[in-house]
Design an enzyme around this catalytic site. Sequence first.
Site, short mmCIF file in Angstrom:
data_model
loop_
_atom_site.label_atom_id
_atom_site.label_comp_id
_atom_site.label_asym_id
_atom_site.label_seq_id
_atom_site.Cartn_x
_atom_site.Cartn_y
_atom_site.Cartn_z
N HIS A 60 0.85 -1.19 0.00
CA HIS A 60 0.00 0.00 0.00
C HIS A 60 0.89 1.25 0.00
O HIS A 60 1.96 1.25 0.61
CB HIS A 60 -0.92 0.01 1.23
CG HIS A 60 -1.98 1.06 1.14
ND1 HIS A 60 -1.71 2.39 1.41
CD2 HIS A 60 -3.27 1.00 0.75
CE1 HIS A 60 -2.81 3.09 1.19
NE2 HIS A 60 -3.77 2.27 0.80
N GLU A 103 -3.96 1.44 -7.34
CA GLU A 103 -4.39 2.60 -6.56
C GLU A 103 -3.51 3.81 -6.89
O GLU A 103 -2.43 3.98 -6.30
CB GLU A 103 -4.26 2.31 -5.06
CG GLU A 103 -5.15 1.19 -4.57
CD GLU A 103 -5.49 1.34 -3.10
OE1 GLU A 103 -6.68 1.35 -2.77
OE2 GLU A 103 -4.57 1.47 -2.27
P1 PGA Z 1 -9.77 5.64 -0.09
O1 PGA Z 1 -8.54 4.66 0.25
O2 PGA Z 1 -10.89 4.77 -0.59
O3 PGA Z 1 -10.09 6.31 1.19
O4 PGA Z 1 -9.30 6.59 -1.15
C1 PGA Z 1 -8.19 3.60 -0.58
C2 PGA Z 1 -6.98 2.89 -0.05
O5 PGA Z 1 -6.06 3.56 0.43
O6 PGA Z 1 -6.89 1.65 -0.10
#
Ligand code: PGA
Length: 249
Positions: free
Chosen positions: A96, A165
């Site tokens: 992440h 992401e």
């Molecule tokens: P968010 O976070 O949906 O609050 O943008 C996603 C994540 O960090 O996995």
Amino acid sequence: MKYFIGNWKMFGVSKSANIIKKIIDYVKKDKKKSNYKVVIAPPYTLLQNFSKNFNSKFLSICAQNCHFRDNFSSNTGSISAYMIKELGVQYLILGHSDNRSEGDDEKKLSLKVNNALNNKMKVIFCIGENKKQKKLKKTNLILKKQLSKVLKFKMKSDNIIVAYEPIWSIGTGFIPKEVELKNTTIFIKKTLKKIFKSKKTPHVLYGGSVDGGNIKELRRIKEIDGFLIGGASKSYKKFIDIIKNYYRN
Ligand code: PGA
């Protein structure tokens, strides 16, 4: 199969079990439930309690990270994939951007992914470019590097899920344009096919500001196999709304 994975980050205490109970109640009754899988990643402190009480065919519990050393070792304040697996936790988020920014480089991530797979866990491996890289049109280059430095042909690809992401979309309310996200997802799948020398690729999820509103746009991109949801997973209403609106006719 689509995935709806909630990443609670540093949120949750024992009474937050209530959120999970409500989600399970919804899934149990949902006629569409055979089309998707719900996974929730609470903080370490809740893993034992939640995996004992809630791991079922309706929902799976996931950890958010682990140390790069496996088994036991002298690392104060850390826990290993082996210790997490012992709690009955099957899923593990790795890479992440929160953790990459705190020192998770490709070398550490390779060790973590290997440890998780050796412990027969499913890895949710996060990748994503930052705002500057996007502006310089380096997205594909960055994603390819993040994938190929860590994921290797010899790994059991069935146990790997990739979550795209974009860092600039996490917690900001911004999501990529539909055509951009579609093309990026296709690019990721193409890269994975090359790495694993296989026609079948791991599932590829999207994460970053997913909510009950923008899911109506996101669901149009059939290449996306599910979502990693941060903020909106801390409220059962918002999380359920995402699933509801994804399948709404
Ligand atoms: P968010 O976070 O949906 O609050 O943008 C996603 C994540 O960090 O996995």
